[in-house]
Design an enzyme around this catalytic site. Structure first.
Site, PDB file in Angstrom:
ATOM      1  N   SER A  71       9.126   4.873  11.134  1.00  0.00           N
ATOM      2  CA  SER A  71      10.015   5.998  10.853  1.00  0.00           C
ATOM      3  C   SER A  71      10.936   6.210  12.039  1.00  0.00           C
ATOM      4  CB  SER A  71       9.184   7.276  10.620  1.00  0.00           C
ATOM      5  OG  SER A  71      10.002   8.427  10.622  1.00  0.00           O
ATOM      6  N   THR A  99       0.832  -1.201   0.000  1.00  0.00           N
ATOM      7  CA  THR A  99       0.000   0.000   0.000  1.00  0.00           C
ATOM      8  C   THR A  99       0.867   1.251   0.000  1.00  0.00           C
ATOM      9  OG1 THR A  99      -0.139   0.108   2.421  1.00  0.00           O
ATOM     10  CG2 THR A  99      -1.805  -1.202   1.283  1.00  0.00           C
ATOM     11  N   GLY A 100       0.370   2.302  -0.667  1.00  0.00           N
ATOM     12  CA  GLY A 100       1.054   3.589  -0.636  1.00  0.00           C
ATOM     13  C   GLY A 100       2.157   3.702  -1.678  1.00  0.00           C
ATOM     14  N   GLY A 101       2.543   4.943  -1.975  1.00  0.00           N
ATOM     15  CA  GLY A 101       3.572   5.217  -2.970  1.00  0.00           C
ATOM     16  C   GLY A 101       4.908   5.518  -2.339  1.00  0.00           C
ATOM     17  N   GLY A 102       5.775   6.213  -3.090  1.00  0.00           N
ATOM     18  CA  GLY A 102       7.105   6.545  -2.574  1.00  0.00           C
ATOM     19  C   GLY A 102       7.931   5.302  -2.338  1.00  0.00           C
ATOM     20  N   ILE A 103       8.205   5.012  -1.090  1.00  0.00           N
ATOM     21  CA  ILE A 103       8.933   3.790  -0.729  1.00  0.00           C
ATOM     22  C   ILE A 103       8.148   2.557  -1.183  1.00  0.00           C
ATOM     23  CG2 ILE A 103       9.680   2.396   1.236  1.00  0.00           C
ATOM     24  CD1 ILE A 103      10.393   5.025   2.650  1.00  0.00           C
ATOM     25  N   GLY A 104       6.810   2.652  -1.156  1.00  0.00           N
ATOM     26  CA  GLY A 104       5.985   1.533  -1.605  1.00  0.00           C
ATOM     27  C   GLY A 104       6.200   1.209  -3.066  1.00  0.00           C
ATOM     28  N   TYR A 142       2.364  12.810  13.718  1.00  0.00           N
ATOM     29  CA  TYR A 142       2.964  11.810  12.829  1.00  0.00           C
ATOM     30  C   TYR A 142       3.898  10.884  13.610  1.00  0.00           C
ATOM     31  CZ  TYR A 142       6.048   9.891   9.213  1.00  0.00           C
ATOM     32  OH  TYR A 142       6.784   9.052   8.422  1.00  0.00           O
TER      33      TYR A 142
END
Length: 314
Positions: A136, A13-18, A149
């Protein structure tokens, strides 16, 4: 690639690192399902990834979307061997400016979305599978404007510690990766209208290796945790941060913080009435000349030792 994940079915799920992780998984022989909120971005990702890739539009904060995601996985893949729960948002804001809407949005995606992304995958999970949660370095180090966050990422680690116990009868491993500053579009967005290169340089200055991570480097760590090479690794929080250290200098300090020697001015519970105070060993001083052994030093103030009186009789 080495075929490290041959035959696996992975949901990411999710973008970037995903997205970088999806590319690594495809290269390692996995069948990959990616999920994200923007269909246009998903279509681009499928074109780039190639291989055995399925894209499903889904917002992890919406349970109906998660049901639809796993219905497609069940229909087209039949099972889940690995889940990389990566979707998250960060919206920097100082404590005094936080709004209820902003807090709800972050918690809905980073906590609620994470919980139900994992829960709804369980009926499809193979015994002995692998769940990997993206946290993180902020989970332990925090930072200005990132309090909510950071709290969600600390919660991510605690969820992993509980889930590995709950899923032990199915031999499902639960691990966490905690990236440091990683040069992704999401990190670049934090610069707003400012200089992205300057933001990256400031962050890189806190890393002994002198640079930020690439998303592909975090993806390599995720691929390892998903592989049979990590079959006896369970409950780890893998720091992929290049040795990241927070800035130890702050304008409110008279000197940089050095662990064990200096403490912030005015800190709660500090000795010295709000002054920067040295450690115990640094406070010890020889007895002033001419003072007898009856004098002692307590918290920097000399006080005369008063001999105890003998108890009264009768």
């Amino acid at each position: 690639m080495s075929g490290l994940l041959d035959g696996q079915v992975a949901v990411i799920t999710g973008g970037g690192i995903g997205l970088a992780t999806a590319a690594r998984f495809v290269a390692e022989g996995a069948s990959v399902v990616i999920a994200g909120r923007r269909q246009a971005e998903l279509d681009k990702a499928v074109a780039v990834l190639g291989g055995d890739t399925l894209a499903v539009q889904a917002d992890v904060s919406q349970l109906d979307d998660l049901d639809r995601l796993y219905a497609r996985v069940a229909e087209e893949k039949g099972r889940v061997d690995t889940l990389f729960a990566n979707a998250a948002v960060v919206e920097p804001e100082a404590l005094g400016n936080l709004t209820e809407e902003a807090v709800d949005r972050i918690l809905n995606i980073n906590i609620k979305g994470l919980i139900f992304t994992v829960q709804k995958a369980l009926p499809l999970f193979t015994d002995g599978g692998s769940i990997i949660l993206n946290a993180s370095v902020d989970a332990s180090k925090g930072g200005p404007g990132r309090s909510v966050y950071a709290a969600t990422k600390a919660a991510t680690r605690d969820l992993a510690r509980s889930w590995l116990e709950e899923l032990s009868d199915r031999k499902i491993r639960v691990n966490v990766v905690s990236p440091g500053s990683t040069e992704t579009p999401g990190l670049a967005d934090l610069a707003g209208d400012g200089d992205v290169d300057k933001l990256f340089a400031v962050l890189a200055a806190r890393i002994p290796l002198g640079r930020n991570a690439r998303a592909e480097e975090v993806a390599a760590a995720v691929a390892f945790l998903a592989s049979k090479d990590a079959c006896f690794i369970n409950g780890v929080d893998l720091q992929v941060d290049g040795g990241f250290r927070p800035d130890l200098t702050h304008p409110s300090l008279k000197a940089p913080i050095r662990p064990g020697r200096w403490r912030p001015a005015g800190g709660a519970g500090l000795r010295g009435r709000g002054r920067c105070t040295a450690s115990r060993s640094a406070r010890r001083r020889p007895r002033p000349p001419g003072r007898s052994a009856g004098w002692r030093t307590v918290r920097g103030a000399r006080r005369r030792a008063v001999p105890r009186r003998a108890p009264r009789s009768g």
